[in-house]
Write an enzyme that holds these catalytic residues in place. Sequence first.
Site, PDB file in Angstrom:
ATOM      1  N   HIS A   1      19.357  22.779 -44.467  1.00 59.20           N
ATOM      2  CA  HIS A   1      20.715  22.670 -43.924  1.00 59.20           C
ATOM      3  C   HIS A   1      21.196  21.228 -43.907  1.00 59.20           C
ATOM      4  O   HIS A   1      20.611  20.380 -43.242  1.00 59.20           O
ATOM      5  CB  HIS A   1      20.873  23.267 -42.523  1.00 59.20           C
ATOM      6  CG  HIS A   1      22.271  23.782 -42.324  1.00 59.20           C
ATOM      7  ND1 HIS A   1      23.325  22.949 -42.060  1.00 59.20           N
ATOM      8  CD2 HIS A   1      22.782  25.025 -42.424  1.00 59.20           C
ATOM      9  CE1 HIS A   1      24.426  23.671 -41.985  1.00 59.20           C
ATOM     10  NE2 HIS A   1      24.127  24.935 -42.208  1.00 59.20           N
TER      11      HIS A   1
ATOM     12  N   GLU B   1      11.929  28.317 -41.151  1.00 67.82           N
ATOM     13  CA  GLU B   1      12.739  27.301 -41.812  1.00 67.82           C
ATOM     14  C   GLU B   1      13.295  26.423 -40.700  1.00 67.82           C
ATOM     15  O   GLU B   1      14.052  26.896 -39.849  1.00 67.82           O
ATOM     16  CB  GLU B   1      13.868  27.924 -42.643  1.00 67.82           C
ATOM     17  CG  GLU B   1      14.681  26.839 -43.345  1.00 67.82           C
ATOM     18  CD  GLU B   1      15.661  27.383 -44.385  1.00 67.82           C
ATOM     19  OE1 GLU B   1      15.384  28.423 -45.011  1.00 67.82           O
ATOM     20  OE2 GLU B   1      16.710  26.737 -44.554  1.00 67.82           O
TER      21      GLU B   1
ATOM     22  N   ASN C   1      20.448  27.013 -52.881  1.00 64.85           N
ATOM     23  CA  ASN C   1      21.392  27.955 -52.290  1.00 64.85           C
ATOM     24  C   ASN C   1      22.685  27.911 -53.103  1.00 64.85           C
ATOM     25  O   ASN C   1      23.335  26.863 -53.187  1.00 64.85           O
ATOM     26  CB  ASN C   1      21.637  27.563 -50.826  1.00 64.85           C
ATOM     27  CG  ASN C   1      22.615  28.511 -50.146  1.00 64.85           C
ATOM     28  OD1 ASN C   1      23.651  28.836 -50.703  1.00 64.85           O
ATOM     29  ND2 ASN C   1      22.291  28.935 -48.944  1.00 64.85           N
TER      30      ASN C   1
ATOM     31  N   HIS D   1      27.909  28.619 -52.658  1.00 63.56           N
ATOM     32  CA  HIS D   1      29.219  27.993 -52.901  1.00 63.56           C
ATOM     33  C   HIS D   1      29.691  28.112 -54.342  1.00 63.56           C
ATOM     34  O   HIS D   1      30.846  27.811 -54.635  1.00 63.56           O
ATOM     35  CB  HIS D   1      29.227  26.568 -52.363  1.00 63.56           C
ATOM     36  CG  HIS D   1      29.043  26.583 -50.874  1.00 63.56           C
ATOM     37  ND1 HIS D   1      29.886  27.278 -50.038  1.00 63.56           N
ATOM     38  CD2 HIS D   1      28.069  26.075 -50.080  1.00 63.56           C
ATOM     39  CE1 HIS D   1      29.449  27.175 -48.787  1.00 63.56           C
ATOM     40  NE2 HIS D   1      28.342  26.453 -48.788  1.00 63.56           N
TER      41      HIS D   1
ATOM     42  N   HIS E   1      23.119  33.762 -49.029  1.00 60.52           N
ATOM     43  CA  HIS E   1      23.376  34.281 -47.690  1.00 60.52           C
ATOM     44  C   HIS E   1      24.422  35.383 -47.802  1.00 60.52           C
ATOM     45  O   HIS E   1      25.577  35.105 -48.136  1.00 60.52           O
ATOM     46  CB  HIS E   1      23.887  33.127 -46.811  1.00 60.52           C
ATOM     47  CG  HIS E   1      24.086  33.485 -45.371  1.00 60.52           C
ATOM     48  ND1 HIS E   1      24.404  32.550 -44.418  1.00 60.52           N
ATOM     49  CD2 HIS E   1      24.013  34.670 -44.715  1.00 60.52           C
ATOM     50  CE1 HIS E   1      24.513  33.135 -43.240  1.00 60.52           C
ATOM     51  NE2 HIS E   1      24.298  34.428 -43.401  1.00 60.52           N
TER      52      HIS E   1
ATOM     53  N   GLU F   1      19.207  35.097 -47.132  1.00 54.68           N
ATOM     54  CA  GLU F   1      19.493  34.741 -45.736  1.00 54.68           C
ATOM     55  C   GLU F   1      20.387  35.827 -45.158  1.00 54.68           C
ATOM     56  O   GLU F   1      21.348  36.252 -45.808  1.00 54.68           O
ATOM     57  CB  GLU F   1      20.251  33.419 -45.659  1.00 54.68           C
ATOM     58  CG  GLU F   1      19.457  32.233 -46.107  1.00 54.68           C
ATOM     59  CD  GLU F   1      20.321  30.981 -46.132  1.00 54.68           C
ATOM     60  OE1 GLU F   1      21.522  31.049 -45.803  1.00 54.68           O
ATOM     61  OE2 GLU F   1      19.794  29.942 -46.518  1.00 54.68           O
TER      62      GLU F   1
ATOM     63  N   THR G   1      26.227  28.070 -41.030  1.00 52.11           N
ATOM     64  CA  THR G   1      25.307  28.442 -39.950  1.00 52.11           C
ATOM     65  C   THR G   1      25.175  27.300 -38.946  1.00 52.11           C
ATOM     66  O   THR G   1      24.831  26.183 -39.321  1.00 52.11           O
ATOM     67  CB  THR G   1      23.918  28.774 -40.539  1.00 52.11           C
ATOM     68  OG1 THR G   1      24.110  29.590 -41.684  1.00 52.11           O
ATOM     69  CG2 THR G   1      23.056  29.487 -39.536  1.00 52.11           C
TER      70      THR G   1
ATOM     71  N   ARG H   1      32.149  36.393 -47.181  1.00 52.58           N
ATOM     72  CA  ARG H   1      33.081  35.340 -47.601  1.00 52.58           C
ATOM     73  C   ARG H   1      32.719  34.712 -48.933  1.00 52.58           C
ATOM     74  O   ARG H   1      33.566  34.149 -49.595  1.00 52.58           O
ATOM     75  CB  ARG H   1      33.216  34.258 -46.529  1.00 52.58           C
ATOM     76  CG  ARG H   1      31.977  33.450 -46.326  1.00 52.58           C
ATOM     77  CD  ARG H   1      32.216  32.300 -45.383  1.00 52.58           C
ATOM     78  NE  ARG H   1      32.427  32.754 -44.016  1.00 52.58           N
ATOM     79  CZ  ARG H   1      32.221  31.977 -42.950  1.00 52.58           C
ATOM     80  NH1 ARG H   1      31.836  30.726 -43.112  1.00 52.58           N
ATOM     81  NH2 ARG H   1      32.412  32.424 -41.741  1.00 52.58           N
TER      82      ARG H   1
ATOM     83  N   ARG I   1      26.661  37.229 -45.994  1.00 56.47           N
ATOM     84  CA  ARG I   1      27.247  37.204 -44.645  1.00 56.47           C
ATOM     85  C   ARG I   1      27.936  38.525 -44.342  1.00 56.47           C
ATOM     86  O   ARG I   1      28.421  39.210 -45.241  1.00 56.47           O
ATOM     87  CB  ARG I   1      28.260  36.053 -44.537  1.00 56.47           C
ATOM     88  CG  ARG I   1      27.643  34.668 -44.663  1.00 56.47           C
ATOM     89  CD  ARG I   1      28.702  33.604 -44.403  1.00 56.47           C
ATOM     90  NE  ARG I   1      29.097  33.620 -43.022  1.00 56.47           N
ATOM     91  CZ  ARG I   1      28.691  32.728 -42.110  1.00 56.47           C
ATOM     92  NH1 ARG I   1      27.916  31.716 -42.458  1.00 56.47           N
ATOM     93  NH2 ARG I   1      29.081  32.825 -40.860  1.00 56.47           N
TER      94      ARG I   1
HETATM   95  N1  PXP Z   1      19.078  27.216 -45.011  1.00 59.15           N
HETATM   96  C1  PXP Z   1      19.796  28.070 -44.223  1.00 59.15           C
HETATM   97  C2  PXP Z   1      19.044  28.971 -43.326  1.00 59.15           C
HETATM   98  C3  PXP Z   1      21.201  28.096 -44.291  1.00 59.15           C
HETATM   99  O1  PXP Z   1      21.881  28.949 -43.505  1.00 59.15           O
HETATM  100  C4  PXP Z   1      21.853  27.250 -45.209  1.00 59.15           C
HETATM  101  C5  PXP Z   1      23.338  27.315 -45.343  1.00 59.15           C
HETATM  102  O2  PXP Z   1      23.705  28.558 -45.862  1.00 59.15           O
HETATM  103  C6  PXP Z   1      21.068  26.409 -46.010  1.00 59.15           C
HETATM  104  C7  PXP Z   1      19.687  26.387 -45.873  1.00 59.15           C
HETATM  105  C8  PXP Z   1      21.677  25.502 -47.015  1.00 59.15           C
HETATM  106  O3  PXP Z   1      22.427  24.539 -46.350  1.00 59.15           O
HETATM  107  P1  PXP Z   1      23.323  23.520 -47.195  1.00 59.15           P
HETATM  108  O4  PXP Z   1      24.308  24.355 -47.949  1.00 59.15           O
HETATM  109  O5  PXP Z   1      23.941  22.669 -46.139  1.00 59.15           O
HETATM  110  O6  PXP Z   1      22.402  22.774 -48.100  1.00 59.15           O
END
Ligand code: PXP
Length: 254
Positions: A201, A162, A18, A21, A54, A81, A112, A60, A56
């Site tokens: 997550h 997931e 992901n 960031h 994601h 996402e 999330t 953001r 959003r």
């Molecule tokens: N899976 C989902 C569904 C999420 O919403 C997120 C956060 O955007 C992640 C995985 C990744 O989480 P993390 O950034 O904490 O590894």
Amino acid sequence: MLNAETLPSTARLRLGVNIDHVATLRQARGTPYPSVLEAARVCLRAGADGITVHLREDRRHIQDNDVRILRAEPGLRLNLEMAAVSEILAIALDVRPDEVCLVPERRAERTTEGGLDAAANEAVLRPIVDALRRRNVAVSLFIEPDPRQVAAAAALGAQMIELHTGRYCELPTDTRSAEVKRLVEAARQAHRLGLQVNAGHGLTVENVVGLFEVPHLHTLNIGHSIVSRAVFIGLEAAVREMMTTLRGYAGGRP
Ligand code: PXP
């Protein structure tokens, strides 16, 4: 007796990185850098199996154009996402990522929080799942490891779930066993129902190992810890470090 759970697993645990960031850093200054596409390419070069973003509602971090640029990249498996809302659905139906993971979204949250209540929101979710599947987009639901939610995901026609690992990650290490048990049972139930089992997550190279008891895991989606680690060792090394850790997964057997 040998059955699907006692046979040795040859399946490799896949990693979806992901990269939200990376975009957070860019949006903090409104600069054109760091490039989300370049980050995705580095992750794939390091061996990641796919890229997750994601989009959003508040935009953001990831922007609409990021999703389009990533979609156009050859060989990139894209997991989008998104909240179950019509504005983002229209984008998903147009861009057609390989996969969509439906997540709950609250504007004030930092990330999330909690899984989707698939059981209580069937009427809202069903037309969205159907529309995506008609466009050949594979659908996942981000849910708590709760039997009602797993059953609802299957009843809605999602191909994947997931499992939300946020609660597992937040618990002190020595108090995680009940949550691991919930994850194990949810994974078994999902597998019996024919669902692909993903999880994510809050996962890090340290805490992910505790999830190796969970059977049937296909893909882990991991973002924040990898991008954070990249600050010190670089993104390619951070992804490789996670890939190496995931090689320890033996399909739920210690
Ligand atoms: N899976 C989902 C569904 C999420 O919403 C997120 C956060 O955007 C992640 C995985 C990744 O989480 P993390 O950034 O904490 O590894």
